[in-house]
Enzyme design. Structure first.
Site, PDB file in Angstrom:
ATOM      1  CG  ASP A  53      -1.990  -0.959   1.242  1.00 44.49           C
ATOM      2  OD1 ASP A  53      -2.030  -1.798   0.329  1.00 44.49           O
ATOM      3  OD2 ASP A  53      -2.838  -0.898   2.151  1.00 44.49           O
ATOM      4  CG  HIS A  79       2.562   0.176   4.248  1.00 45.14           C
ATOM      5  ND1 HIS A  79       2.361  -0.723   5.273  1.00 45.14           N
ATOM      6  CD2 HIS A  79       1.388   0.823   4.063  1.00 45.14           C
ATOM      7  CE1 HIS A  79       1.100  -0.618   5.692  1.00 45.14           C
ATOM      8  NE2 HIS A  79       0.488   0.308   4.978  1.00 45.14           N
TER       9      HIS A  79
HETATM   10 NI    NI Z   1      -2.492   3.047   3.318  1.00 41.71          NI
END
Ligand code: NI
Length: 237
Positions: free
Chosen positions: A46, A188
Site C-alpha cells: 500500500d 508498504h
Molecule cells: Ni495506506
C-alpha cells in the site's frame, strides 16, 4: 466407450495423486528441501508508488518470479507513471488506495466517490481497462456505503505493522509467524525496511513451496468469484 473414459480418468487421477503426495524434491545443490505441495499466498503493498523503494521491490520480485498486488495512492501516480506501467507489464495487480489516502471510514458518500473516482480515472488513463480493485486506507469504509463501491475490496489476514517498526527483522519474523496458504499479507512499499523484508519473505516461503500470486489470482485459484462491494481478507473460500 464410457467405460474406457472412466478408466482413463482413474489413471489420470492416480497420476495426479502420486504427484501431489507431498513427495520431497532434493534440489541439485542439496541446500534445502522443497515440498512439491502447492501453496499460494499474496503479498500486497500500500501507499506507493515511491521512487527508490518501489523500483527496488519490482527488481527483486522480478528476479524471484513473484507476483504481488499494489494499492496505489492516486496523487503519487503522475510522477511515477513508469513504475505503474512496469507493475502492469511485469504481471502484478494494480489497485486503488484512494486519491489522497483519506480515511473512508467516516467520509461522506460524495467524498468516497471522489477519492476513488479520481484514482480510477488516473489508472484508466495510464493503463487502460477499468474496475481497479479497492483497498480502503485503514481497511474500512463508512458503514452502509458498500453499495456505492462497484469493485471488489481487499483487506488482509497478516499485518506485521511494518510502518510502525520499520525494522526488517521484526517484519520478516511477524509475517513468517502468521503466514499460511491463502494469506493476504499487508506491507508498504514506501519503506526500504519493508522492501528488504518482503524479499526475504519471498525467499523463505518459496523454499517452503509457496507461490506468490496476485489477490485476483489467489481468489480465482480458490474458486471465489469476486463481487463488487464485498471485502476479501484472504483467499480462503
Ligand atoms: Ni495506506
Amino acid at each position: 466407450m464410457r467405460r474406457q473414459r472412466l478408466i482413463f480418468l482413474c489413471v489420470c487421477l492416480l497420476v495426479l495423486l502420486s504427484a501431489a503426495g507431498g513427495e520431497k524434491i532434493q534440489p541439485a545443490d542439496g541446500t534445502a528441501e522443497l515440498l512439491e505441495e502447492e501453496k499460494y499466498i499474496a503479498l500486497t503493498f500500500d501507499d506507493g508508488p515511491r521512487r527508490g523503494t518501489t523500483d527496488r521491490l519490482l527488481d527483486g520480485l522480478k528476479e524471484r518470479g513473484a507476483s504481488a498486488t499494489f494499492f496505489l495512492v492516486g496523487e503519487e501516480i503522475e510522477a511515477n507513471q513508469d513504475l505503474v506501467k512496469r507493475m502492469r507489464a511485469e504481471g502484478h495487480q494494480v489497485g486503488n488506495h484512494t486519491w489522497s489516502h483519506v480515511r473512508l471510514a467516516d467520509a461522506a458518500p460524495e467524498k468516497i466517490a471522489e477519492e476513488i473516482g479520481k484514482t480510477e480515472a488516473a489508472l484508466e488513463t495510464l493503463l487502460g481497462e477499468s474496475g481497479y480493485w479497492l483497498r480502503p486506507p485503514y481497511g474500512f469504509i463508512t458503514e452502509g456505503t458498500e453499495e456505492q463501491i462497484d469493485v471488489p475490496m481487499v483487506k488482509w489476514s497478516v499485518d506485521p505493522r511494518d510502518w510502525e517498526s520499520r525494522d526488517t527483522e521484526k517484519v520478516v519474523k511477524a509475517v513468517l509467524q502468521y503466514a499460511k496458504p491463502n494469506s493476504i499479507i499487508l506491507l508498504h512499499d514506501i519503506y526500504p525496511t519493508s522492501v528488504d523484508a518482503a524479499l526475504q519473505i519471498v525467499d523463505t516461503l518459496q523454499r517452503e513451496g509457496y507461490w506468490f500470486v496476485t489477490v485476483e489470482e489467489l481468489l480465482a485459484l480458490n474458486g471465489i468469484v469476486p463481487q463488487a462491494g464485498a471485502m476479501y481478507r484472504s483467499g480462503n473460500p
